[in-house]
Design an enzyme around this catalytic site. Structure first.
Site, PDB file in Angstrom:
ATOM      1  CG  HIS A  32      -5.668   6.633  -3.346  1.00 36.10           C
ATOM      2  ND1 HIS A  32      -4.851   5.528  -3.345  1.00 36.10           N
ATOM      3  CD2 HIS A  32      -6.647   6.356  -2.441  1.00 36.10           C
ATOM      4  CE1 HIS A  32      -5.323   4.628  -2.493  1.00 36.10           C
ATOM      5  NE2 HIS A  32      -6.398   5.114  -1.925  1.00 36.10           N
ATOM      6  CG  ASP A  64       0.122  -0.711   4.470  1.00 33.35           C
ATOM      7  OD1 ASP A  64       0.957  -0.481   5.377  1.00 33.35           O
ATOM      8  OD2 ASP A  64       0.292  -1.574   3.596  1.00 33.35           O
ATOM      9  CB  THR A 111     -13.260   2.079  -0.674  1.00 41.54           C
ATOM     10  OG1 THR A 111     -12.692   1.250   0.342  1.00 41.54           O
ATOM     11  CG2 THR A 111     -13.080   3.546  -0.300  1.00 41.54           C
ATOM     12  CG  ASP A 116      -8.006  11.102  -3.829  1.00 40.85           C
ATOM     13  OD1 ASP A 116      -7.363  12.109  -4.166  1.00 40.85           O
ATOM     14  OD2 ASP A 116      -8.653  10.410  -4.631  1.00 40.85           O
ATOM     15  N   GLY A 154     -10.730   2.884  -3.772  1.00 45.97           N
ATOM     16  CA  GLY A 154     -10.024   4.050  -3.227  1.00 45.97           C
ATOM     17  C   GLY A 154      -9.228   4.832  -4.265  1.00 45.97           C
ATOM     18  NE  ARG A 178      -8.642  20.879   5.434  1.00 44.79           N
ATOM     19  CZ  ARG A 178      -9.829  21.278   5.032  1.00 44.79           C
ATOM     20  NH1 ARG A 178     -10.617  20.462   4.343  1.00 44.79           N
ATOM     21  NH2 ARG A 178     -10.264  22.484   5.296  1.00 44.79           N
ATOM     22  CG  ASP A 229      -9.954   6.923  -0.072  1.00 48.80           C
ATOM     23  OD1 ASP A 229      -9.624   6.528   1.054  1.00 48.80           O
ATOM     24  OD2 ASP A 229      -9.685   6.308  -1.118  1.00 48.80           O
ATOM     25  CG  HIS A 241      -4.785   1.570   2.496  1.00 49.50           C
ATOM     26  ND1 HIS A 241      -4.138   2.562   3.183  1.00 49.50           N
ATOM     27  CD2 HIS A 241      -5.633   2.196   1.628  1.00 49.50           C
ATOM     28  CE1 HIS A 241      -4.566   3.744   2.751  1.00 49.50           C
ATOM     29  NE2 HIS A 241      -5.473   3.547   1.823  1.00 49.50           N
TER      30      HIS A 241
HETATM   31  O1  LIG Z   1      -7.528   2.546  -1.230  1.00 50.70           O
HETATM   32  C1  LIG Z   1      -8.401   2.495  -0.419  1.00 50.70           C
HETATM   33  C2  LIG Z   1      -8.601   3.578   0.552  1.00 50.70           C
HETATM   34  O2  LIG Z   1      -7.677   4.619   0.451  1.00 50.70           O
HETATM   35  C3  LIG Z   1      -9.315   1.326  -0.343  1.00 50.70           C
HETATM   36  O3  LIG Z   1      -9.921   1.071  -1.583  1.00 50.70           O
HETATM   37  P1  LIG Z   1     -10.480  -0.364  -1.904  1.00 50.70           P
HETATM   38  O4  LIG Z   1     -11.414  -0.752  -0.816  1.00 50.70           O
HETATM   39  O5  LIG Z   1     -11.192  -0.264  -3.223  1.00 50.70           O
HETATM   40  O6  LIG Z   1      -9.281  -1.278  -1.981  1.00 50.70           O
END
Ligand SMILES: O=C(CO)COP(=O)(O)O
Length: 137
Positions: A88, A81, A35, A91, A56, A97, A61, A9
């Site tokens: 999301h 974080d 991601t 997700d 993400g 899970r 994800d 995050h």
């Molecule tokens: O949000 C994320 C994982 O939940 C990370 O996505 P990014 O690597 O695109 O910032």
């Protein structure tokens, strides 16, 4: 060679880049996924090639989760974080899970990530090579 995914995050991205940089020689022996933005940030600072999925919030994800569902992903480093709500979140929870469904090693903080990378260096992930070898077609 194992399949390893990096996800961080926004407020954890610097920590992720520092971590992957520190263990670059270990990670370069494996097939790497991430991601979208996390992968870009890592590739800016290392020589590693990373297969980047969507960002993400746009489904990244879930794309990594699809590999977990088919038991293809071997290790996930997901620096979440815990102090910031994510749009999301469903997700994210789905990915966590699925890791528990398949029994996939998952680090959600840097302390666990350090322990898992040391296990990786030591060869403790050999059982995952067997999972790939004997995977039904
Ligand atoms: O949000 C994320 C994982 O939940 C990370 O996505 P990014 O690597 O695109 O910032």
């Amino acid at each position: 060679m194992l399949n390893i995914a990096f996800i961080a995050h926004d407020r954890k991205k610097d920590e992720m880049v520092n971590f992957v940089t520190a263990y670059e020689p270990v990670f370069k022996e494996h097939k790497l996924y991430s991601t979208g933005t996390t992968g870009s940030r890592i590739m800016e600072r290392t020589e590693l090639t990373i297969n980047r999925f969507m960002s993400g919030p746009l489904g990244g994800d879930q794309q990594i989760g699809a590999m977990v569902a088919t038991n293809e992903m071997d290790l996930i480093i997901f620096l979440r974080d815990p102090l910031m709500a994510q749009p999301h979140e469903p997700d994210i929870n789905a990915l966590l899970r699925l890791c528990d469904v398949q029994g996939i090693p998952l680090a959600t903080n840097i302390a666990t990530a350090e322990l898992l990378v040391k296990a990786l260096q030591r060869g403790d992930f050999a059982w995952r090579e067997l999972v790939h070898k004997y995977k039904p077609e």
